[in-house]
Every structure is written in C-alpha cells, then in structure tokens.
Design an enzyme around this catalytic site. Structure first.
Site, PDB file in Angstrom:
ATOM      1  N   LYS A   3      40.640  33.783  36.842  1.00  0.00           N
ATOM      2  CA  LYS A   3      41.322  34.767  37.276  1.00  0.00           C
ATOM      3  C   LYS A   3      42.806  35.032  36.719  1.00  0.00           C
ATOM      4  CE  LYS A   3      37.940  35.115  40.882  1.00  0.00           C
ATOM      5  NZ  LYS A   3      37.597  35.051  42.392  1.00  0.00           N
ATOM      6  N   ARG A  11      34.088  34.837  52.487  1.00  0.00           N
ATOM      7  CA  ARG A  11      33.306  36.007  52.023  1.00  0.00           C
ATOM      8  C   ARG A  11      31.961  35.984  52.645  1.00  0.00           C
ATOM      9  NH1 ARG A  11      35.727  37.685  47.075  1.00  0.00           N
ATOM     10  NH2 ARG A  11      34.436  39.678  47.318  1.00  0.00           N
ATOM     11  N   PRO A  32      38.300  41.161  41.542  1.00  0.00           N
ATOM     12  CA  PRO A  32      37.761  40.913  40.248  1.00  0.00           C
ATOM     13  C   PRO A  32      37.214  39.624  39.793  1.00  0.00           C
ATOM     14  CG  PRO A  32      39.894  41.412  39.976  1.00  0.00           C
ATOM     15  CD  PRO A  32      40.012  41.439  41.460  1.00  0.00           C
ATOM     16  N   GLU A  33      36.222  39.101  39.257  1.00  0.00           N
ATOM     17  CA  GLU A  33      35.803  37.914  38.814  1.00  0.00           C
ATOM     18  C   GLU A  33      36.244  37.809  37.373  1.00  0.00           C
ATOM     19  OE1 GLU A  33      32.296  36.648  40.283  1.00  0.00           O
ATOM     20  OE2 GLU A  33      32.012  38.130  42.152  1.00  0.00           O
TER      21      GLU A  33
END
Ligand code: ZN
Length: 273
Positions: free
Chosen positions: A52, A261, A2-3
């Site tokens: 986060k 990523r 999740p961002e």
C-alpha cells in the site's frame, strides 16, 4: 482503505501521465510546499508501489505517499487552462495533458534512499510484484500464535492485502480464519499465496476485486482479449454477505470484528488449517 492493486494501478497511471515529462509540482494547500519547490519542473522518472506504499521519483528525489483510510490521488485530463483546485490538495502534478491531485493522504513526504529501503524492508512480500518470494511471509505465519485472519491484514507479513482480499482468500481456500498461524499447513499457505497472486493480478488489470471463480475466469479471458467489462455480477463470496447463505455449503455467512475490520466467513465450510 484501498488494497494493493489500487496503488499499483495508480503507479501505472502516474507513469502513463507523467513519465519522461517535467511536470509542475505544487502544494495548493501549502503543507507540502517546501518539498514541492525542490522538485517543481524536474524530470518525472517513475512511480512504483510496494503493497500500500506509493513512491514517486521526481528530479532525483522520492516522494512517499500513503493514502491511509481516506486519501485519494486522482488523475484527470487537462483541456486548455490549468484546472481549478477543488478541496484541500496536498500535492498537484501538472503537465500539458494531465493533472494529478492528492487529497487527504496519511503520508506525503520526501524521503531519502535509505528511508525508502527501510520502509520497503519492513513490508512483507507483495503478491503483485512478479517473482515475489513468499517464504518470508510463511516464516512469519508459521511462527505466530496470532490468528491467520489477523496475520493476513499485517502489512509486515504480506504487503497489499486489505479486508476484502483477506476474507475472500480464506473462503476460497476453505481456511478457518481463527486458526493460529502456527497451525496453518504449508500447503494451505501456498494455496493462499498462489491465489492472491492470481486475484490481485486481475485486480490490477480491472481495478476491481473479483473473487467469484466464474467471474474471475471471465475477467481473465477479458484481460487476455483486451475487453474488460465495466461490471461483474457478484464479485465476492462472503465479504459483506453476512446473514446470507454461503454460496458453497448453504450455512449462514457470519461476521465479527478482527484486526479492526469486519471479518466475514462461513463456519460451515471454512475448516482447513
Ligand atoms: Zn460454507
């Protein structure tokens, strides 16, 4: 993963569900049982996020939650009896109207006020927090030999950015992802920061990462009028669009792994420093 907008939304939903009530706090799985017992039945003060990281203040104590890659904190209505526990629930909050189950977090710990300060101080500024000061992020980027694409993913530089916001803000501001931080111009940094503030505010309101300008403007109008749509057509420009033509210049969108990523970018029109 999740961002940041997801965590801010979660904090808001937890506040709507529990603030001012005295929820049962349990650990059906057992791993958080001793800590849960310390705050069980005590006043839920507030939940808040920085990047986060999520903090839940109950009974004068603070629970630090980091969802990590697979964690989920889900809130559901309670109708009548207590809902059965499904799966491995580390932490459950329950009052008359709502249940919140935390599964698979990377972190779920009670922390002291000093530990909260240390955790937050280590993070970079969070574009979702009103009035956040971007200068510390600029100082880090400006002095770094690492690529801007790598720096944007570093939570100690800017808090809350994940892979989608990283790829999309670089595309929107035409910044070349491979340039070292120290080559990035202040005007480019300022443009990316302002853009992140705008994009992530829409993320918090809609629960979606919307980065295509027309969709973004439509979403902003929807937010202003209180009519948020369930779907938007093509919410991103380059993220997961590798091999397709760039929507701006027609070159092929490329991908490669950067900072663990898949980075997506257009080599044709992302050349600014
Ligand atoms: Zn392009």
């Amino acid at each position: 993963m999740p961002e940041g907008h997801t965590l801010h939304r979660l904090a808001r939903e937890l506040n709507e569900a529990f603030a001012g009530t005295m929820p049962q706090v349990t650990s059906p799985q057992g791993r958080f049982a001793e800590s849960a017992a310390l705050v069980d039945g005590r006043l839920f003060e507030r939940a808040w996020a920085h990047g986060k990281l999520l903090f839940v203040e109950v009974g004068g104590q603070t629970i630090h939650v980091h969802l990590g890659l697979i964690g989920k904190f889900q809130i559901a209505p309670v109708v009548g009896i207590e809902p059965p526990v499904n799966g491995v629930v580390r932490l459950r909050l329950l009052n008359e109207h709502r249940v919140a189950d935390l599964r698979g977090p990377m972190v779920c710990d009670l922390v002291t006020p000093e530990e909260v300060d240390a955790l937050v101080t280590r993070q970079g500024p969070d574009p979702i927090q009103p009035g956040a000061d971007p200068v510390p992020a600029w100082e880090r980027i400006h002095r770094s030999g690492k690529s801007i694409a790598e720096l944007l993913m570093d939570q100690t530089v800017i808090a809350g950015i994940g892979n989608i916001y990283r790829c999309e803000v670089l595309f929107r501001q035409r910044v070349g992802p491979a340039y070292a931080g120290k080559r990035i111009k202040r005007t480019s940094f300022d443009a990316m920061w302002s853009d992140l503030v705008r994009l992530m505010a829409v993320g918090v309101q809609t629960g979606r990462i919307i980065t295509v300008e027309e969709d973004l403007e439509a979403a902003e109008r929807d937010i202003a009028t209180g009519r948020i749509k369930p779907e938007y057509d093509r919410p991103n420009y380059v993220y997961q669009h590798d091999g397709e033509p760039c929507p701006r210049c027609g070159s092929r969108v490329r991908t490669r792994v950067l900072a663990g990523r898949n980075l997506y970018w257009c080599g044709g029109c992302q050349r600014r420093t």
